[in-house]
Design an enzyme around this catalytic site. Sequence first.
Site, PDB file in Angstrom:
ATOM      1  CE  LYS A   1      -9.377 -38.458 -68.028  1.00  0.00           C
ATOM      2  NZ  LYS A   1      -8.810 -39.597 -68.812  1.00  0.00           N
ATOM      3  CB  SER A   2      -9.767 -43.229 -63.645  1.00  0.00           C
ATOM      4  OG  SER A   2      -8.692 -42.529 -64.217  1.00  0.00           O
TER       5      SER A   2
ATOM      6  CB  SER B   1      -1.100 -49.125 -71.003  1.00  0.00           C
ATOM      7  OG  SER B   1      -2.350 -48.704 -70.489  1.00  0.00           O
TER       8      SER B   1
ATOM      9  CD  GLN C   1      -5.268 -46.138 -69.763  1.00  0.00           C
ATOM     10  OE1 GLN C   1      -5.194 -46.148 -71.002  1.00  0.00           O
ATOM     11  NE2 GLN C   1      -5.297 -45.007 -69.072  1.00  0.00           N
TER      12      GLN C   1
ATOM     13  CG  ASP D   1      -2.612 -39.265 -65.465  1.00  0.00           C
ATOM     14  OD1 ASP D   1      -1.921 -39.222 -66.503  1.00  0.00           O
ATOM     15  OD2 ASP D   1      -3.700 -39.863 -65.400  1.00  0.00           O
TER      16      ASP D   1
ATOM     17  CE  LYS E   1       0.188 -41.121 -69.215  1.00  0.00           C
ATOM     18  NZ  LYS E   1      -0.945 -41.888 -68.638  1.00  0.00           N
TER      19      LYS E   1
END
Length: 420
Positions: free
Chosen positions: A20-21, A159, A161, A300, A327
């Site tokens: 997914k990442s 994060s 991200q 995760d 999350k």
Amino acid sequence: MIQKIHKSIIEGEIAAPSSKSALQRLIASAFLAKGQSIIQYKTLSDDALAGLNLIKSLGALVEKDDKVIKITGGFNNPKSELLIGESGLGLRMFTPILALHKDAFNITGKGSLLKRPVDFIVNTLKDFDIEIHSNQGKLPLKIKGPYKNTKVNVDGEFSSQLLTGLLMALPLAETDSVLSVSNLKSKPYIDLTIEILNKFGIEVYHNNYELFNIPANQEYKPINITTEGDWSGAAFLVVAGAIAGQIRITDIDLDSAQGDKAIVDIVEKAGAKVDRFDNALVVSKKELLSFEYDATDTPDLFPPLVALAVFCKGRSVIHGVHRLIHKESNRALTLKTEFEKIGAKIILDGDKMIVEGSKITGSKVSSHHDHRIAMALAVAGLQADGEMIIEDSEAVGKSWPDFFENLREIGGSLRFENYI
């Protein structure tokens, strides 16, 4: 949807789902490229679909066929109202990309994403002199570029991200960028980002993840690529093999930049038998002993590690609890609440989670609409006495829509029911 699981002995082979990442990063990079990129995949998660829908709204041409996505990128009469589903990565990655355009955009999400704070996105991007506003710290976000300042301090505590989104966007800025990054977590995901950027012809330089230099006016080159297997998903298969039989996991890169590949060393140190092959591994059940692991950079892994720890003799300790608060659920509390329903003994002590090996008995539990909680409970159900009933099990679609079916194919005793 409800999944019912009974004690099972598993044996067989499963291909790891598409990462997914990695797939979301490939979709974003293909959008930024001039020309058509071709991405091959095995599984298409809800988050990946949300990314595809967003770039279509921005004007990209997307063709999706049997396990192949063709993307011709670029802003082309973009819509101003954008939806990113429940994807936290999608939100944090695409928001900096939207700031490349002179038009104003409103981006929102759905489900649990609407409850997650976005102040850190707003505060960081304001330092780039971007116009950005939130709804009292939550979605939607209103954003209007372009980048006026590209020498900024970035706090990576919350994060990695958002940093990924900046690393993707800033190569297209008009001036060279220098990012001074502090408190960076999840460094393996930054490695994954840079690896993918390099494949598209983009250069990013860093000094120990603290100072990033990004040359301006670069050009993304379209590519043809196969999405690698997902270690975050495969982690549940690794644990399933360690506690419930034997499993061969294929289409997985043992040299991947994905940090969650650490699961292999963890189960092996706990006592499981692991055999490694080219792009595959076999995990077999043996007596398991407690373990200690710092999951700060790989949060995760908490759900599969809890599913492992309850079947290990002794007390296992997992560090990095602070990474679980925002999350899809507050995963620390959710893991404690739901696993205690089936007999687990879990202590939250500051930044560590202590899990004692216990007798696990099936019960009615909830995923809290968190895909990784659903998968962790399902794996634990393979060796629980009695029936495990998982409510909101459809949450697995966020990352691995075929998870339960794949588990059934290797001997898992599973049955699903729709809500009445």
